[in-house]
Design a protein around this motif. Structure first.
Motif, PDB file in Angstrom:
ATOM      1  N   CYS A  77       0.828  -1.090   0.248  1.00 18.67           N
ATOM      2  CA  CYS A  77       0.085  -0.162  -0.053  1.00 18.67           C
ATOM      3  C   CYS A  77       0.908   1.055   0.167  1.00 18.67           C
ATOM      4  CB  CYS A  77      -0.937  -0.106   1.019  1.00 18.67           C
ATOM      5  SG  CYS A  77      -2.137  -1.104   1.234  1.00 18.67           S
ATOM      6  N   ILE A  78       0.299   2.262  -0.689  1.00 20.37           N
ATOM      7  CA  ILE A  78       1.144   3.504  -0.860  1.00 20.37           C
ATOM      8  C   ILE A  78       1.244   4.073   0.677  1.00 20.37           C
ATOM      9  CG2 ILE A  78       1.258   5.894  -2.000  1.00 20.37           C
ATOM     10  CD1 ILE A  78      -0.125   4.456  -4.156  1.00 20.37           C
ATOM     11  N   ASP A  79       2.440   4.675   1.029  1.00 21.12           N
ATOM     12  CA  ASP A  79       2.244   5.596   2.268  1.00 21.12           C
ATOM     13  C   ASP A  79       2.849   6.760   1.800  1.00 21.12           C
ATOM     14  OD1 ASP A  79       2.941   5.295   5.489  1.00 21.12           O
ATOM     15  OD2 ASP A  79       4.543   6.638   4.608  1.00 21.12           O
ATOM     16  N   VAL A  80       2.111   8.007   2.246  1.00 16.86           N
ATOM     17  CA  VAL A  80       2.382   9.262   1.889  1.00 16.86           C
ATOM     18  C   VAL A  80       3.089   9.851   3.081  1.00 16.86           C
ATOM     19  CG1 VAL A  80       1.181  11.580   0.991  1.00 16.86           C
ATOM     20  CG2 VAL A  80       0.403   9.236   0.302  1.00 16.86           C
ATOM     21  N   ALA A  81       4.005  10.498   3.110  1.00 16.29           N
ATOM     22  CA  ALA A  81       4.629  11.182   4.383  1.00 16.29           C
ATOM     23  C   ALA A  81       3.970  12.528   4.820  1.00 16.29           C
ATOM     24  CB  ALA A  81       6.091  11.687   3.856  1.00 16.29           C
ATOM     25  N   PRO A  82       3.704  12.658   5.924  1.00 12.81           N
ATOM     26  CA  PRO A  82       2.949  13.746   6.384  1.00 12.81           C
ATOM     27  C   PRO A  82       3.253  15.205   5.949  1.00 12.81           C
ATOM     28  CG  PRO A  82       3.974  12.612   8.259  1.00 12.81           C
ATOM     29  CD  PRO A  82       4.600  12.086   7.018  1.00 12.81           C
ATOM     30  N   ASP A  83       4.646  15.599   5.470  1.00 13.77           N
ATOM     31  CA  ASP A  83       4.601  16.744   4.777  1.00 13.77           C
ATOM     32  C   ASP A  83       3.967  17.014   3.472  1.00 13.77           C
ATOM     33  OD1 ASP A  83       6.205  17.683   6.530  1.00 13.77           O
ATOM     34  OD2 ASP A  83       7.998  17.573   5.603  1.00 13.77           O
ATOM     35  N   LEU A  84       3.743  15.726   2.706  1.00 17.17           N
ATOM     36  CA  LEU A  84       2.824  15.736   1.414  1.00 17.17           C
ATOM     37  C   LEU A  84       1.453  15.513   1.368  1.00 17.17           C
ATOM     38  CD1 LEU A  84       3.494  15.614  -1.600  1.00 17.17           C
ATOM     39  CD2 LEU A  84       3.794  13.157  -1.651  1.00 17.17           C
ATOM     40  N   ALA A  85       1.145  14.727   2.643  1.00 21.42           N
ATOM     41  CA  ALA A  85      -0.532  14.453   2.646  1.00 21.42           C
ATOM     42  C   ALA A  85      -1.397  15.720   2.809  1.00 21.42           C
ATOM     43  CB  ALA A  85      -0.442  13.688   4.054  1.00 21.42           C
ATOM     44  N   LYS A  86      -0.844  16.779   3.261  1.00 21.74           N
ATOM     45  CA  LYS A  86      -1.534  17.998   3.053  1.00 21.74           C
ATOM     46  C   LYS A  86      -2.069  18.637   1.684  1.00 21.74           C
ATOM     47  CE  LYS A  86       2.478  21.021   3.411  1.00 21.74           C
ATOM     48  NZ  LYS A  86       3.260  22.162   4.032  1.00 21.74           N
ATOM     49  N   PHE A  87      -1.509  17.924   0.676  1.00 23.66           N
ATOM     50  CA  PHE A  87      -1.938  18.084  -0.692  1.00 23.66           C
ATOM     51  C   PHE A  87      -2.900  17.052  -0.917  1.00 23.66           C
ATOM     52  CE2 PHE A  87       2.387  19.899  -0.143  1.00 23.66           C
ATOM     53  CZ  PHE A  87       2.340  21.397  -0.528  1.00 23.66           C
ATOM     54  N   PRO A  88      -4.223  17.498  -1.290  1.00 21.61           N
ATOM     55  CA  PRO A  88      -5.096  16.531  -1.371  1.00 21.61           C
ATOM     56  C   PRO A  88      -4.940  15.368  -2.561  1.00 21.61           C
ATOM     57  CG  PRO A  88      -6.292  18.558  -1.197  1.00 21.61           C
ATOM     58  CD  PRO A  88      -4.853  18.931  -1.152  1.00 21.61           C
ATOM     59  N   GLN A  89      -4.430  16.043  -3.686  1.00 20.75           N
ATOM     60  CA  GLN A  89      -4.063  15.212  -4.829  1.00 20.75           C
ATOM     61  C   GLN A  89      -3.083  13.808  -4.374  1.00 20.75           C
ATOM     62  OE1 GLN A  89      -3.135  18.228  -4.515  1.00 20.75           O
ATOM     63  NE2 GLN A  89      -1.248  18.842  -5.828  1.00 20.75           N
ATOM     64  N   TYR A  90      -2.358  14.193  -3.387  1.00 23.01           N
ATOM     65  CA  TYR A  90      -1.346  13.128  -3.044  1.00 23.01           C
ATOM     66  C   TYR A  90      -1.928  12.494  -1.740  1.00 23.01           C
ATOM     67  CZ  TYR A  90       1.656  15.465  -6.227  1.00 23.01           C
ATOM     68  OH  TYR A  90       2.212  16.185  -7.465  1.00 23.01           O
ATOM     69  N   GLY A  91      -2.441  13.225  -0.953  1.00 23.13           N
ATOM     70  CA  GLY A  91      -3.003  12.668   0.556  1.00 23.13           C
ATOM     71  C   GLY A  91      -4.025  11.498   0.101  1.00 23.13           C
ATOM     72  N   ARG A  92      -4.894  11.686  -0.973  1.00 21.18           N
ATOM     73  CA  ARG A  92      -5.741  10.587  -1.106  1.00 21.18           C
ATOM     74  C   ARG A  92      -4.958   9.407  -1.530  1.00 21.18           C
ATOM     75  NH1 ARG A  92      -7.180  13.994  -5.785  1.00 21.18           N
ATOM     76  NH2 ARG A  92      -6.239  12.921  -7.738  1.00 21.18           N
ATOM     77  N   LEU A  93      -3.990   9.415  -1.922  1.00 20.57           N
ATOM     78  CA  LEU A  93      -3.255   8.210  -2.290  1.00 20.57           C
ATOM     79  C   LEU A  93      -2.690   7.371  -0.973  1.00 20.57           C
ATOM     80  CD1 LEU A  93      -0.620   9.213  -5.041  1.00 20.57           C
ATOM     81  CD2 LEU A  93      -3.017   8.285  -5.411  1.00 20.57           C
TER      82      LEU A  93
END
Length: 317
Positions: free
Chosen positions: A272-288
């Protein structure tokens, strides 16, 4: 320096640049032979830093260049005025004139590509910061050498640590004695060729191989136009200099950068994809976050992803 429309020099028509992908110059430009593949570069617009990267390829071909010369001294050091007449003023003999003398000369035309590692840093350093980093004080050339240590220290002080890490990783393309890694080597040429400059060999074949296996599919986000899909190594090609048959995935260009930086990773047991907290604030990446990859992986690819996870996740959690 990518001056764009803010050009003071009137001796030529400028260059075809795309600041986040490539930079063009010719053999009339000072320092024109001093750039090489693997060099870290900083692009600015005379006012602020635009971004940093590492040169991946330099193309060279014969061409011509239209110069504008002073009718009095025949020099090209002329400035084009924006609001005063006469239109031109020679910086050498101080002559003023409305029409420059055209002169078409043969040149070698160069283009450096660096989009693979491009990191936008709009305004992280200002004009004074960058001028202070020039190795030669008072240097006014469009291409000028910078103090490498000073540049990385200045970027780190502005919080651009990931940009510095990317530069360091990409700039060193010739590490020897690298440890063995999982995977099986296959046919594309390996290492780096020495032509005009050292370039990566086999990258196109590696991408073609991934396209044939994966189709027009980003492993993280799904279907995408082929032109935005890049062959992403799951390990540092800069260190190994080897393409492994199952050592990569097709990734959308932005996803590729974020994966290389460790802002995106894959949890190896659940894939499963793990999104770092600094990136998760951007919705297009956070939803991954928590989504499974869009294709079935081979065991070798899982092994590489586990090493990526170990490097970017377990050491910080």
């Amino acid at each position: 320096m990518a001056a764009g429309d803010d050009r003071g020099h009137g001796g030529n028509e400028g260059y075809d640049d795309q600041i986040d992908a490539y930079y063009s110059w010719d053999s009339n430009v000072p320092n024109h032979r001093n750039l090489s593949v693997g060099d870290p570069i900083a692009i600015w617009d005379k006012q602020r830093l635009l971004g940093v990267s590492v040169i991946e390829e330099i193309q060279a071909e014969a061409g011509t260049k239209l110069l504008r010369r002073c009718p009095t001294c025949w020099k090209t050091r002329i400035s084009e005025r924006k609001s005063r007449l006469p239109r031109y003023r020679c910086m050498r003999c101080k002559a003023e004139f409305d029409e420059a003398v055209p002169d078409v000369v043969p040149v070698t035309v160069y283009r450096a590509r660096y989009d693979a590692a491009w990191t936008a840093l709009d305004g992280a350093l200002n004009e004074d910061d960058l001028r202070a980093l020039a190795k030669n004080p008072g240097d006014i050339n469009a291409m000028r050498p910078l103090d490498w240590v000073g540049l990385t220290d200045a970027l780190a002080a502005r919080g651009a640590v990931r940009a510095v890490d990317r530069l360091v990783a990409r700039a060193d393309l010739s590490v020897s004695g690298a440890p063995s890694r999982p995977g099986v080597e296959f046919d594309p040429p390996q290492g780096h060729a020495h032509a005009f400059v050292r370039v990566r060999r086999g990258q196109r074949q590696f991408r073609d191989h991934l396209l044939s296996e994966q189709g027009g599919m980003c492993a993280f986000t799904g279907p995408a136009p082929e032109r935005v899909l890049e062959a992403g190594h799951l390990y540092s090609y800069a260190q190994l200099g080897t393409h492994y048959r199952h050592g990569g995935l097709l990734l959308r260009r932005d996803i590729h950068r974020l994966f290389d930086d460790g802002l995106l990773s894959v949890q190896p047991s659940r894939l499963c994809i793990d999104v770092a907290p600094d990136l998760a604030k951007f919705p297009q990446y956070g939803r991954l976050h928590g989504e499974r990859l869009t294709l079935q992986l081979r065991s070798e690819q899982v092994d590489w992803l586990a090493q990526h996870w170990e490097e970017h996740r377990t050491s910080t959690r």
